[in-house]
Design a protein around this motif. Structure first.
Motif, short mmCIF file in Angstrom:
data_model
loop_
_atom_site.label_atom_id
_atom_site.label_comp_id
_atom_site.label_asym_id
_atom_site.label_seq_id
_atom_site.Cartn_x
_atom_site.Cartn_y
_atom_site.Cartn_z
N ALA A 1 0.90 -1.22 -0.08
CA ALA A 1 -0.11 0.12 -0.04
C ALA A 1 0.97 1.31 -0.14
CB ALA A 1 -0.79 -0.08 1.16
N ASN A 2 1.97 1.24 0.64
CA ASN A 2 2.86 2.04 0.97
C ASN A 2 3.89 2.67 -0.44
OD1 ASN A 2 6.08 3.42 1.23
ND2 ASN A 2 4.72 4.21 2.90
N TYR A 3 3.91 1.68 -1.16
CA TYR A 3 4.74 1.63 -2.27
C TYR A 3 4.32 0.73 -3.60
CZ TYR A 3 9.21 1.62 -5.03
OH TYR A 3 10.31 1.85 -6.28
N PRO A 4 3.04 0.92 -4.02
CA PRO A 4 2.35 0.15 -4.82
C PRO A 4 2.85 -0.09 -6.37
CG PRO A 4 1.17 2.25 -4.66
CD PRO A 4 2.45 2.30 -3.67
N ALA A 5 3.54 0.80 -6.73
CA ALA A 5 3.99 0.86 -8.23
C ALA A 5 5.62 0.84 -8.13
CB ALA A 5 3.27 1.79 -8.99
N PRO A 6 6.26 -0.01 -7.93
CA PRO A 6 7.79 0.15 -7.84
C PRO A 6 8.20 0.69 -8.96
CG PRO A 6 7.04 -2.15 -6.78
CD PRO A 6 5.64 -1.54 -7.62
N LEU A 7 9.57 1.46 -8.63
CA LEU A 7 10.17 2.38 -9.58
C LEU A 7 11.28 1.08 -10.38
CD1 LEU A 7 10.71 5.67 -7.88
CD2 LEU A 7 8.71 5.00 -9.60
N GLY A 8 11.39 0.12 -9.75
CA GLY A 8 12.60 -0.89 -10.28
C GLY A 8 11.95 -2.26 -9.75
N PRO A 9 12.94 -3.08 -10.08
CA PRO A 9 12.52 -4.31 -9.69
C PRO A 9 12.64 -4.83 -8.13
CG PRO A 9 14.23 -4.49 -11.37
CD PRO A 9 13.87 -3.27 -11.01
N LEU A 10 11.48 -5.56 -7.60
CA LEU A 10 11.26 -5.42 -6.30
C LEU A 10 10.66 -7.07 -5.87
CD1 LEU A 10 11.32 -3.95 -3.59
CD2 LEU A 10 8.93 -3.34 -3.71
N HIS A 11 11.38 -7.64 -5.20
CA HIS A 11 11.20 -9.27 -4.92
C HIS A 11 11.07 -9.48 -3.43
CE1 HIS A 11 12.31 -9.26 -9.34
NE2 HIS A 11 13.42 -9.10 -8.94
N LEU A 12 10.77 -10.61 -3.03
CA LEU A 12 10.39 -11.16 -1.79
C LEU A 12 11.63 -12.12 -1.55
CD1 LEU A 12 6.50 -11.51 -1.68
CD2 LEU A 12 8.02 -9.34 -1.45
N HIS A 13 12.21 -11.98 -0.16
CA HIS A 13 13.03 -12.93 0.21
C HIS A 13 12.76 -13.23 1.61
CE1 HIS A 13 16.87 -14.63 1.05
NE2 HIS A 13 17.15 -14.14 2.16
N PHE A 14 12.51 -14.43 2.16
CA PHE A 14 12.14 -14.91 3.34
C PHE A 14 13.18 -15.76 4.26
CE2 PHE A 14 8.60 -14.84 0.47
CZ PHE A 14 7.51 -14.33 1.37
N PHE A 15 13.08 -15.30 5.55
CA PHE A 15 13.86 -15.89 6.65
C PHE A 15 13.00 -16.79 7.26
CE2 PHE A 15 15.77 -11.76 5.67
CZ PHE A 15 17.15 -11.89 5.67
N PRO A 16 13.07 -18.17 7.12
CA PRO A 16 11.98 -19.01 7.66
C PRO A 16 12.25 -19.65 9.16
CG PRO A 16 13.50 -20.27 6.00
CD PRO A 16 14.00 -18.80 5.94
N PHE A 17 12.36 -18.69 9.85
CA PHE A 17 12.80 -19.12 11.42
C PHE A 17 11.87 -20.23 12.01
CE2 PHE A 17 13.78 -14.31 11.00
CZ PHE A 17 15.05 -14.47 10.88
N GLY A 18 10.70 -20.33 11.37
CA GLY A 18 9.77 -21.38 11.99
C GLY A 18 10.05 -22.52 11.17
N GLY A 19 10.68 -22.53 10.11
CA GLY A 19 11.06 -23.93 9.18
C GLY A 19 10.39 -23.59 7.84
N TRP A 20 11.19 -24.00 6.86
CA TRP A 20 10.85 -23.69 5.52
C TRP A 20 9.35 -24.26 5.14
CZ3 TRP A 20 9.97 -27.89 2.16
CH2 TRP A 20 10.74 -28.84 2.47
N GLU A 21 9.07 -25.39 5.56
CA GLU A 21 7.89 -25.91 5.10
C GLU A 21 6.69 -24.99 5.58
OE1 GLU A 21 9.97 -27.39 7.19
OE2 GLU A 21 10.31 -29.27 6.88
N LYS A 22 6.50 -24.43 6.70
CA LYS A 22 5.59 -23.57 7.04
C LYS A 22 5.43 -22.22 6.20
CE LYS A 22 4.77 -24.16 12.05
NZ LYS A 22 5.05 -23.44 13.46
#
Length: 297
Positions: free
Chosen positions: A257-278
């Motif tokens: 909502a804060n940055y709805p139309a990124p000016l460049g490539p924007l991706h997601l990276h996850f730190f799975p502290f509870g386990g990658w399966e969850k």
């Protein structure tokens, strides 16, 4: 998907940010042997970051990266300057990954204030001549949406600028992957600022995966995450919210909502502290729900 599962996703607004191969996850090397996600949860070609911790045999990371590559994913080993006792140790690790065809790495300074070797900063790793003859052509560097507990903001900006310049001089594709944080507005502002200052830069936003509030707070304190902890604590009230698993949907929605139309490539990276399966199960459901909302419009 049942109503309870939908409530758990807590994804009211939808997100335009990248899914599929653009989503990445972080593992310890010893977790690689048991890593076997379904393709519908984590697509082939996705990135798997592999940590580099002091005292751990580097052969573990070498074997894990090769295993991840043979599974059809893109391994991204961490290379932490302060964990190398000698410059030759760094050379040996880069060359071992290169022999296995590993083409990407994350270059870090590392955390210890006292360290045994001659290198302290990611820039020293990036400037080392061993990379010229290596298979590594994509260089990730670290980003800090809420700043660094030991480095002032101006110094952080200068260090990033210097690392991006080194990458450009050595024909390395530079990307930024961030520490996790819990304030979606702050993350959105940070990503917008990076895209404004560095046109076309790929930014991978770090998010804590599905785990309990107590675990999140513990890992946040270990990793130096500070200001946005207040936002995390404010979002929890009552015993159920303390013991129940948390997921990043609310943070992601606020960021979108804060940055709805990124000016460049924007991706997601996850730190799975509870386990990658969850985390990957949640991601699969979140993607499904997001697509269904798009189709309903």
């Amino acid at each position: 998907m049942n109503d309870i599962r939908r409530d758990f996703l807590r994804a009211p607004g939808g997100s335009a940010y990248a899914f599929g191969p653009a989503v990445s996850i972080e593992l310890a090397p010893e977790q690689a042997r048991g890593f076997a996600p379904r393709a519908d949860c984590f697509a082939p070609g996705s990135r798997v970051f592999l940590t580099h911790l002091a005292g751990k045999p580097e052969a573990l990371q070498i074997d894990a990266a090769l295993r991840i590559k043979e599974m059809g994913y893109v391994p991204v080993p961490h290379l932490a300057a302060r964990n190398f006792r000698t410059a030759q140790d760094y050379v040996d690790l880069v060359q071992a990954h290169s022999r296995n065809g590993i083409g990407e790495a994350l270059f870090l300074g590392g955390n210890p204030a006292l360290f045994p070797g001659p290198m302290a900063e990611a820039a020293q790793l990036l400037a080392h001549p061993v990379l010229s003859d290596s298979a590594i052509r994509t260089a990730f560097v670290a980003g800090y949406p809420e700043g660094h507990p030991a480095i002032v903001e101006a110094a952080l900006a200068d260090a990033l600028r210097r690392k991006l310049e080194i990458c450009a001089d050595r024909s390395l594709e530079a990307r930024v992957v961030s520490q996790f944080a819990f304030d979606g507005d702050m993350i959105g502002d940070w990503a917008r600022n990076l895209h404004t200052l560095h046109s076309g830069l790929s930014v991978h936003v770090g998010l804590a995966g599905v785990t309990s509030l107590t675990k999140l707070i513990r890992f946040a304190m270990m990793c130096g995450v500070g200001p946005s902890l207040a936002a995390l604590r404010r979002s929890a009230s009552g015993l159920f919210n303390v013991i129940a698993d948390r997921n990043p949907a609310e943070i992601l929605e606020t960021m979108a909502a804060n940055y709805p139309a990124p000016l460049g490539p924007l991706h997601l990276h996850f730190f799975p502290f509870g386990g990658w399966e969850k985390t990957l199960a949640w991601l699969s459901d979140y993607r499904e729900l997001s697509l269904s909302r798009v189709n309903e419009r």
